[in-house]
Design a protein around this motif. Structure first.
Motif, PDB file in Angstrom:
ATOM      1  N   SER A  15      28.466  57.584 105.335  1.00  0.00           N
ATOM      2  CA  SER A  15      26.887  58.221 104.598  1.00  0.00           C
ATOM      3  C   SER A  15      26.965  57.419 103.329  1.00  0.00           C
ATOM      4  CB  SER A  15      26.933  59.616 104.629  1.00  0.00           C
ATOM      5  OG  SER A  15      25.561  60.074 104.395  1.00  0.00           O
ATOM      6  N   LYS A  16      25.734  56.693 103.306  1.00  0.00           N
ATOM      7  CA  LYS A  16      25.647  55.954 101.841  1.00  0.00           C
ATOM      8  C   LYS A  16      25.214  57.094 100.903  1.00  0.00           C
ATOM      9  CE  LYS A  16      24.624  51.760 103.619  1.00  0.00           C
ATOM     10  NZ  LYS A  16      23.437  50.289 104.043  1.00  0.00           N
ATOM     11  N   GLY A  17      24.236  57.983 101.425  1.00  0.00           N
ATOM     12  CA  GLY A  17      23.996  59.145 100.395  1.00  0.00           C
ATOM     13  C   GLY A  17      24.641  60.409 100.730  1.00  0.00           C
ATOM     14  N   LYS A  18      25.028  61.062  99.883  1.00  0.00           N
ATOM     15  CA  LYS A  18      26.072  62.308  99.906  1.00  0.00           C
ATOM     16  C   LYS A  18      25.502  63.672  99.828  1.00  0.00           C
ATOM     17  CE  LYS A  18      29.333  59.006  99.995  1.00  0.00           C
ATOM     18  NZ  LYS A  18      29.635  58.895 101.257  1.00  0.00           N
ATOM     19  N   SER A  19      24.100  63.670 100.039  1.00  0.00           N
ATOM     20  CA  SER A  19      23.558  65.136 100.334  1.00  0.00           C
ATOM     21  C   SER A  19      23.782  65.473 101.749  1.00  0.00           C
ATOM     22  CB  SER A  19      22.118  65.047  99.976  1.00  0.00           C
ATOM     23  OG  SER A  19      21.297  64.246 101.174  1.00  0.00           O
ATOM     24  N   THR A  20      23.652  66.885 101.923  1.00  0.00           N
ATOM     25  CA  THR A  20      23.791  67.236 103.466  1.00  0.00           C
ATOM     26  C   THR A  20      22.790  66.887 104.348  1.00  0.00           C
ATOM     27  OG1 THR A  20      24.706  69.315 102.624  1.00  0.00           O
ATOM     28  CG2 THR A  20      24.014  69.441 104.573  1.00  0.00           C
ATOM     29  N   ALA A  21      21.552  66.618 103.975  1.00  0.00           N
ATOM     30  CA  ALA A  21      20.362  65.950 104.314  1.00  0.00           C
ATOM     31  C   ALA A  21      20.614  64.566 105.115  1.00  0.00           C
ATOM     32  CB  ALA A  21      19.257  65.973 103.900  1.00  0.00           C
TER      33      ALA A  21
END
Length: 277
Positions: A15-21
């Motif tokens: 995942s490029k973004g590291k938020s749960t969403a």
């Protein structure tokens, strides 16, 4: 026909973004359809954020579950630690409810040698109290999953988790870690027998579970997670037993390889004729 939800324990590594969403969206991009939100180091998410995740999961058609903090021991001899454990379970459940998760996984307790029966009674009593408090707090739907455990000093054999569920009620369910059970039973596991027990003895409409490989130390499998490629335990026999039955099940990959191993699991299911929705 079986209905299978397959995904990762936490945000996929890719995942490029590291938020749960971001993690939920990446799960769907990968062609998976489940994710377990990890609160293992503590519940650090507010209710508002949890409610936002419900919307994301619904948009992406990803089934959520949640893992409660590791720092839980309902059988602690220190009363304040036992009470803190109850509160951590309830904090986890409130966030799980807000995000629309179906169940939480809990490592409920450790016992000293000779104290197993006493600890079992404490766990049953404590879980009953937790359910009462949850319902008073409008936590109405999330299930409380007692995870099967590899360590012999922990509450968490198949027999124990089924007994707790029977005695406390339907909101408390077994949360099956297949590898932990494999280790606890001295590298021996009958997947079909376990599935059938859950169905017949508890009439479970959905099974929540973990899958990973375990390392071997001095001729014994221990709770050190590794890739499923080592076949300790093997996944393919579990896939075949699931697909023989009309059951609903979540398979959360807890190996260090996360989505890489989850995709291997997906491929095995596809080879047996199943397609994830």
């Amino acid at each position: 026909m079986a209905r299978i939800y397959l995904g990762t324990a936490g945000i996929p590594l890719s995942s490029k973004g590291k938020s749960t969403a971001d993690g939920i969206r990446r799960v769907r991009e990968l062609g998976l359809n489940a994710m377990e939100v990890e609160f293992v180091r503590g519940v650090k998410m507010g209710l508002e954020k949890a409610a936002e995740l419900k919307k994301v999961a619904e948009e992406e058609n990803v089934r959520l579950s949640v893992h409660a903090p590791y720092f839980i021991n309902l059988c602690s001899e220190e009363k304040d630690k036992a009470e803190a454990s109850k509160n951590r379970i309830l904090e986890t459940a409130s966030r799980a409810e807000a995000m629309g998760a179906d169940a939480i996984a809990i490592h409920v307790a450790f016992y000293k040698k000779g104290d197993r029966e006493k600890c079992m009674e404490i766990v049953k009593s404590s879980m009953g109290e937790i359910i009462d408090r949850a319902e008073e707090s409008n936590i109405k739907t999330v299930k409380f999953g007692i995870e099967t455990m590899a360590k012999e000093t922990a509450i968490g054999t198949i027999d124990e988790v089924i007994e707790i569920s029977k005695d406390v009620g339907k909101r408390v369910i077994p949360y099956i870690d297949w590898a932990h059970t494999f280790a606890r039973q001295n590298a021996n596991i009958n997947y079909g027998e376990i599935i059938d027990r859950l169905s017949k003895e508890l009439s479970m409409s959905h099974i929540n579970s973990h899958f990973e490989g375990l390392a071997e130390r001095k001729g014994k499998f221990v709770d050190v997670h590794r890739s499923i490629k080592y076949n300790t335990p093997p996944f393919e026999p579990l896939a075949k037993e699931i697909l023989k039955r009309e059951i609903s099940i979540t398979l959360i990959c807890e190996s260090p390889e996360l989505e890489n191993d989850a995709l291997i699991m997906k491929k095995i299911l596809e080879n047996d004729g199943y397609r994830l929705e």
